[in-house]
Design an enzyme around this catalytic site. Structure first.
Site, short mmCIF file in Angstrom:
data_model
loop_
_atom_site.label_atom_id
_atom_site.label_comp_id
_atom_site.label_asym_id
_atom_site.label_seq_id
_atom_site.Cartn_x
_atom_site.Cartn_y
_atom_site.Cartn_z
CB SER A 1 -5.17 3.73 0.71
OG SER A 1 -4.94 2.37 0.44
CB SER A 2 -6.88 1.13 -4.41
OG SER A 2 -5.87 1.96 -4.97
CB THR B 1 -3.65 4.04 -7.62
OG1 THR B 1 -4.18 3.05 -6.80
CG2 THR B 1 -4.99 4.58 -8.52
CG ASN C 1 -1.90 5.69 -0.62
OD1 ASN C 1 -1.64 6.83 -0.77
ND2 ASN C 1 -2.02 4.74 -1.47
CB SER D 1 -0.90 0.22 1.28
OG SER D 1 -1.77 1.25 1.03
N GLY D 2 0.71 2.05 -0.97
CA GLY D 2 1.43 3.37 -1.09
C GLY D 2 2.79 3.12 -1.82
N GLY E 1 -2.71 -3.03 -2.07
CA GLY E 1 -1.43 -3.50 -1.78
C GLY E 1 -1.38 -4.38 -0.49
CD GLU F 1 -3.99 -2.33 3.94
OE1 GLU F 1 -3.92 -1.23 3.13
OE2 GLU F 1 -5.60 -2.50 4.24
N1 ATP Z 1 5.30 8.08 -10.07
C1 ATP Z 1 4.91 8.77 -8.82
N2 ATP Z 1 5.51 10.04 -8.83
C2 ATP Z 1 5.13 11.05 -8.07
N3 ATP Z 1 4.49 10.77 -6.87
C3 ATP Z 1 4.01 9.24 -6.91
C4 ATP Z 1 4.18 8.29 -7.93
N4 ATP Z 1 3.75 6.96 -7.45
C5 ATP Z 1 3.18 7.31 -6.25
N5 ATP Z 1 3.34 8.54 -5.91
C6 ATP Z 1 2.64 9.15 -4.51
O1 ATP Z 1 2.37 7.96 -3.87
C7 ATP Z 1 1.28 8.13 -3.42
C8 ATP Z 1 0.58 6.81 -3.18
O2 ATP Z 1 0.47 6.07 -4.49
P1 ATP Z 1 -0.50 5.14 -4.98
O3 ATP Z 1 -1.89 5.50 -4.52
O4 ATP Z 1 -0.43 4.98 -6.22
O5 ATP Z 1 -0.28 3.92 -4.11
P2 ATP Z 1 -0.93 2.48 -4.23
O6 ATP Z 1 0.18 1.50 -4.22
O7 ATP Z 1 -2.11 2.50 -5.22
O8 ATP Z 1 -1.61 2.20 -2.84
P3 ATP Z 1 -2.71 1.40 -2.32
O9 ATP Z 1 -2.38 -0.26 -2.33
O10 ATP Z 1 -2.88 1.79 -1.12
O11 ATP Z 1 -3.81 1.88 -3.26
C9 ATP Z 1 0.37 9.01 -4.42
O12 ATP Z 1 -0.73 9.55 -4.03
C10 ATP Z 1 1.47 10.08 -4.94
O13 ATP Z 1 1.60 10.93 -4.09
MG MG Z 2 -4.01 2.17 -4.94
#
Ligand code: ATP
Ligand code: MG
Length: 1094
Positions: A176-177, A128, A173, A123-124, A400, A402
């Site tokens: 977070s999805s 996404t 996050n 997660s994070g 993800g 967690e």
């Molecule tokens: N390539 C990137 N460039 C800049 N910031 C990023 C990038 N990827 C992620 N982030 C930052 O990290 C945060 C978390 O990313 P994201 O929501 O994609 O995580 P996730 O893997 O989908 O987590 P979860 O499993 O909780 O959904 C985003 O809101 C953003 O601020």
């Molecule tokens: Mg996500």
């Protein structure tokens, strides 16, 4: 794309390639496969860290992309970047999510098969975000039409809506999805994105009623309360204050600095319109969201009998209004449950706790089902009804892995899901790797790796797994609780290496566990779950009567979510865990049928901080994500492999045999190339379609050699290209010149043809004209004749006679011009005469008049006349100075008009004596020195005789009386001049008589003498025997020729006078002086002058 931007693009690619190669040391290597010390986790981490600190967040392991969350904007997702990566070979540019997306897309198009991109990480870690970047890349790179743009917009905008309803701030996050998402993008054969489909997995709906400390409910609630317009909030019965809603503040963190609920609300609103949500849909949807908020605030009272009561509170009022359910029914539904007693159904009141439970269950159910409706609605707008074959790229963005302080049923499901995906990953990568070796005919060297199947089995295996134990507990009659579930678990699965409970743990571990906990040793680490709530959450029970209440709703979405056809409670629905297990199995099936691509997201630290690379945290992820194993598998034996075509294409400049073009197969080319490069036998293997290189250093050496030769190559290519361009230009110019020449020649030829055609016509006409020239003017000869006329006249103009006397020069006219020529000739002569006449002086005119007179008198009558014609007359032959002064004085009264020396022959004896003959106005005098010898008054002058021969004798006949002397015989060289002047002075031309033979004259009154004239060979004057004066004159030879000559010249003069032709006709006789005088002045009607000035 135009050629200029293509050139620019390749320039940039070259620069970037160079850049990336030269920076190799500084920024590590961009493909882990080329890591020399590939078994070392530290080397792996070093490389990742080096790159992370240079803001290079992407690194490959073969085709797998490792992405480290930078937690800051890097500016690497611009349109420019997308253009850069579009259609470029995967390894030609630095690693990027766009490169992967582009490669998937192009492989899909070229192989026409389905693919999926599995984005995983805790997660994070950035799953996404990565998913969104891929979507954005396709939105820009795919072909665009109006229809395709619609689909593209819907695909893009489905994201903010789903995120608003399915994402929430967690401790890990801020976005977070809280649901799993598998999204299919459908492409037509041209590569246009024509549709899509979304599958959602297990929404964490418990979040609706409960949030851990520091977490929030789903974003949509906050967005509505913060961003909703005043009217809307009023209509929904909401206040703009999250604190008023208990379900929004359970985590005590309604405000998050990184989230802008207001602007997100705007995005969501816009998205609704793009993805075909009607106004009514939106109204009903928001009514549901507001209902959940109101429901969360519903409070129960405890009746005296200990049951829950619900008085008509404002919440009930709003719930009733928003859901379109009468308040009483709602009240009853929230405080009672229906139970079956024998054949009857009776309402049983809830206790207060029960009622709260039922309320929360209802809130979760409403939200969960609405979320499913939402996904369905989005799918409707993405559906492609066209039945033609489409290829698909799937994007999996699932919650993800967690680990929280307290982990519950949700974390259990989420981590189970991650476990399954890891399993899938292992299966697919190992399988494909193995398959690759097999298909390439290369010996397979097995690689040890951790297979998490054992954990998956622990969770999902039939009859002997956590889910089956949980389900059993949920379904079995009797008092089943979370703790009995734990006991069953310990019973059934004791001894499993990946399961620890308080009871099963050793002394040391037990201390870290509560009695109600169980611990799973996941592939990604240990997670301790608290069994509290497991049964309830797994059951996800909603009382039947509340479902019935919902069915009465006037809200379309609620009606749709609680259909009448829903099975009633008699048949227990599948538990949540089982449903989830089934849907994951479905997902695995979907994925197994497609080609996999992987993005492994790594979180650099736990504090969401940019620039911080926490070794422990990253090492942990590297481990559980199996990156080292993946690398080992990829490197099993061979660090590098590439299709022959690609390898040859890149390195062919290094071998003269393969550069610039290799004629044989790519494999042969590669073989030749590597031999030339000096690869040792054990360093590489030739597969069926690929070359396998054992050590990275071999490739690096090749790459360095390539780097060296590149500049040289670039110059050569440049030169070639310039040559090619110039040659192209030259050929184009040549072609253009030939074309112009051809056109010009054609034009000239056509003109020439025209000219010839015209000439033929003209010549034909000319010939025809010539042939018919003697016929009357007709169509055939008119032009010819005009030409002949014109030509003749033009020639005539240049060949006119130069003088009046030139009587021979005159162009012979063509027959048709005969008359005209004749007239012209006449006209011209007349013109010349006129010119001649006009140019004449008065003196000359007078001279000519006299000459004319002379001619009239003597022409044809006296033999020597012609010889006088050329001798001009003069005023006088003796100037006044030469005359005797006395004589002059004597004669001055009368005025001397003319004087001439003469020879006078005595009347007796004919002695010659020199005398001067002087004419005055009234008389003629013979003068000898100062003496006037004889005066002959004109009145007494009877006549003057001359012979017809060539002598120059003249005999003046005077009236002979006693006073007067007799006639005078004179000889004068200027005979004609003298006689002409005399005629003029006397104004009598009849005075002259021309005689033949002899002339009688009076010697004195009564005595006569004779002068005989004859011609002889010698001129002589003598007294003949008969007493006559014999005058012999030389006969003028060619007399008649002379005469003719004179006549002719006079005739010429005559013919020129056309102007007075008729008049002159009357005076045809040129011997007539009047005739001449009329010519000289044609306008005057000449009368013989009474007095003529001589
Ligand atoms: N390539 C990137 N460039 C800049 N910031 C990023 C990038 N990827 C992620 N982030 C930052 O990290 C945060 C978390 O990313 P994201 O929501 O994609 O995580 P996730 O893997 O989908 O987590 P979860 O499993 O909780 O959904 C985003 O809101 C953003 O601020
Ligand atoms: Mg996500």
């Amino acid at each position: 794309m135009n050629s200029k931007s293509l050139e620019e693009r390749y320039d940039r690619i070259l620069r970037d390639m160079e850049g990336s190669l030269t920076a190799r040391d500084r920024v590590g290597i961009q493909d882990f496969v080329l890591l020399d010390n590939y078994t070392s986790e530290s080397a792996f981490l070093d490389n990742l860290r080096k790159r992370f600190h240079e803001n290079l967040i992407y690194t490959y392991i073969g085709t797998l992309l490792v992405s480290v969350n930078p937690y800051k904007e890097l500016g690497i997702y611009t349109k420019k970047q997308m253009d850069l990566y579009m259609g470029v070979n995967f390894f030609e540019l630095p690693p990027h999510i766009f490169a992967l997306a582009d490669n998937v897309y192009r492989t899909m198009l070229s192989e026409t098969n389905n693919h999926f991109i599995l984005i995983s990480g805790e997660s994070g870690a950035g799953k996404t975000e990565a998913c969104k970047k891929v979507l954005q890349f396709y939105a820009v790179s795919c072909p665009s039409t109006r229809v395709l743009d619609d689909v593209r917009d819907r695909l893009l905008l489905s994201n903010p809506v789903l995120e608003a309803f399915g994402n929430a701030k967690t401790l890990k996050n801020d976005n977070s999805s809280r649901f799993g998402k598998y999204m299919d993008i459908q492409f037509d054969h041209k590569g246009g994105a024509v549709g899509g489909h979304i599958l959602s997995y297990l929404l964490e709906k418990s979040r609706v009623v409960h949030q851990n400390h520091g977490e929030r409910n789903f974003h949509i609630f906050y967005q509505l309360v913060e961003g909703g317009e005043d009217d809307l909030l009023r209509w929904l019965g909401l206040e703009r204050n999250c604190q008023k809603y208990s379900c929004l503040v359970r985590g005590e963190c309604a405000k998050v600095s990184s989230i802008n609920d207001k602007s997100d609300w705007k995005t969501v609103q816009k998205a609704f319109t793009v993805i075909d949500f009607s106004e009514r849909d939106v109204e009903h949807l928001l009514a549901i969201i507001a209902s959940v908020l109101h429901l969360g605030n519903v409070q129960f009272e405890k009746s005296v009998r200990g049951y829950a009561t619900l008085n008509s509170s404002p919440e009930v009022h709003w719930l009733s209004k928003l859901l379109g359910i009468p308040p009483q029914i709602l009240q009853q539904g929230l405080t009672h449950r229906k139970i079956e007693a024998k054949s009857e159904e009776v309402l049983s009141p809830f206790t207060k706790e029960h009622a709260k439970y039922a309320r929360d269950a209802l809130a979760k159910a409403i939200y969960g089902r609405t979320f499913n409706w939402l996904v369905g609605k989005i799918n409707e707008s993405l559906v492609n009804k066209d039945s033609t074959r489409k290829t698909v790229i799937g994007l999996i963005d699932i919650y993800g892995f967690e680990v929280f302080q307290v982990n519950s049923f949700e974390q259990f499901c989420i981590n189970y899901c991650n476990e399954k995906l890891q399993q899938l990953f292992i299966q697919l990568t190992l399988k494909s790797e193995q398959e690759e070796y097999e298909t390439e005919g290369i010996e397979w060297e097995p690689v040890p790796y951790f297979n998490n199947k054992i954990i998956c089995d622990l969770v999902e295996e039939k009859h002997r797994c956590i889910i089956s134990v949980l389900d059993e507990e949920c379904l079995r009659p009797g008092e089943a609780t979370d703790l009995t579930f734990l006991e069953k678990l310990e019973e059934t699965l004791s001894g499993h290496p990946h399961l620890i409970t308080h009871k099963l743990a050793d002394q040391k571990t037990r201390k870290t566990l509560d009695r109600g906990d169980f611990r799973l040793i996941h592939y990604a680490g240990e997670v301790t779950y608290s069994v509290s709530g497991f049964l309830d959450k797994n059951n996800d029970l909603l009382y039947r009567n509340i479902k019935e209440v919902m069915r009465q709703s006037q809200n379309n979405i609620i009606k749709h979510c609680f259909p009448a056809s829903e099975p009633d409670s008699k048949r227990r629905p599948e538990t949540v865990a089982t449903q989830f297990k089934t849907s994951l199995a479905g997902l695995a099936e979907i994925l197994m049928s497609k080609e996999p691509w992987y993005v492994r997201c790594v979180k650099p630290n736990d504090g969401k901080q940019p620039g911080r690379f926490d070794d422990v945290i990253v090492r942990h992820q590297v481990k559980y994500l199996g990156l080292m194993e993946h690398l080992r598998v990829r490197r099993a034996g061979f660090a590098y492999r590439r299709r022959y075509e690609v390898f040859l294409q890149r390195y062919k400049p290094l071998c003269p045999d393969t550069w610039p073009n290799w004629k044989g197969t790519a494999a042969q080319g590669v073989e030749t190339l590597v031999k030339h490069l000096g690869y040792k036998r054990e360093e590489y293997k030739m597969g069926r379609t690929k070359i396998f290189i054992r050590h990275p250093k071999t490739l690096f050496a090749t790459e360095d050699a390539f780097d060296l030769c590149k500049h040289q190559l670039a110059t050569r290519i440049q030169a070639k290209y310039k040559g090619y361009r110039v040659k192209g230009d030259f050929l184009r110019q040549k072609e253009a010149a030939t074309k112009i020449e051809t056109c010009w020649r054609g034009l000239m030829a056509r003109k020439e043809k025209e000219r010839r055609g015209w000439a033929v016509k003209v010549i034909k006409k000319f010939i025809k004209g010539f042939m018919t020239r003697n016929q009357p003017v007709c169509k055939d000869n008119s032009e010819y004749l005009a030409f002949v006329r014109h030509n003749y006249l033009m020639r005539l103009k240049d060949n006119l006679p130069k003088s009046v006397l030139d009587r021979h020069t005159w162009l012979t006219p063509p027959p048709i011009m005969k008359e005209a020529s004749h007239l012209l000739r006449k006209l011209y002569i007349r013109h010349m005469v006129q010119k001649y006449v006009k140019g004449m002086t008065a003196q000359r005119k007078a001279q000519l008049q006299l000459k004319g007179l002379t001619s009239g008198l003597f022409r044809g009558k006296k033999e020597n006349y012609p010889s006088s014609v050329g001798r001009p007359f003069v005023d006088t032959r003796i100037s006044e100075q030469d005359l005797n002064i006395k004589v002059l004085q004597t004669l001055c009264q009368e005025g001397v008009k003319y004087s001439v020396p003469v020879i006078k022959y005595d009347r007796n004896g004919f002695r010659p004596r020199f005398r001067q003959l002087i004419f005055t106005q009234v008389a003629a005098y013979l003068v000898e020195e100062g003496k006037v010898k004889q005066r002959m008054e004109y009145t007494s002058l009877k006549g003057v005789s001359v012979s017809n021969l060539s002598d120059n004798f003249l005999i003046f006949h005077v009236t002979c009386d006693s006073k007067q002397k007799g006639d005078v015989v004179l000889q004068c060289d200027f005979l004609f001049e003298v006689l002409t002047k005399l005629c003029v002075l006397m104004n009598r031309k009849s005075i002259i008589s021309i005689v033949q033979g002899s002339v009688r004259f009076d010697i004195h009154h009564g005595r006569e003498g004779f002068v005989d004239f004859k011609s002889g060979s010698e001129s002589m004057v003598y007294r003949a025997k008969n007493g006559h004066l014999m005058v012999v004159s030389i006969q003028v030879s060619g007399k008649w020729w002379q005469r003719n000559k004179e006549l002719k010249s006079l005739q010429t003069l005559n013919t020129t006078n056309y102007f007075n032709f008729s008049r002159s006709q009357q005076r045809q006789n040129p011997d007539d002086p009047e005739y001449w005088i009329s010519w000289i002045n044609p306008e005057s009607t000449y009368s013989f002058p009474k007095t003529l000035v001589i």
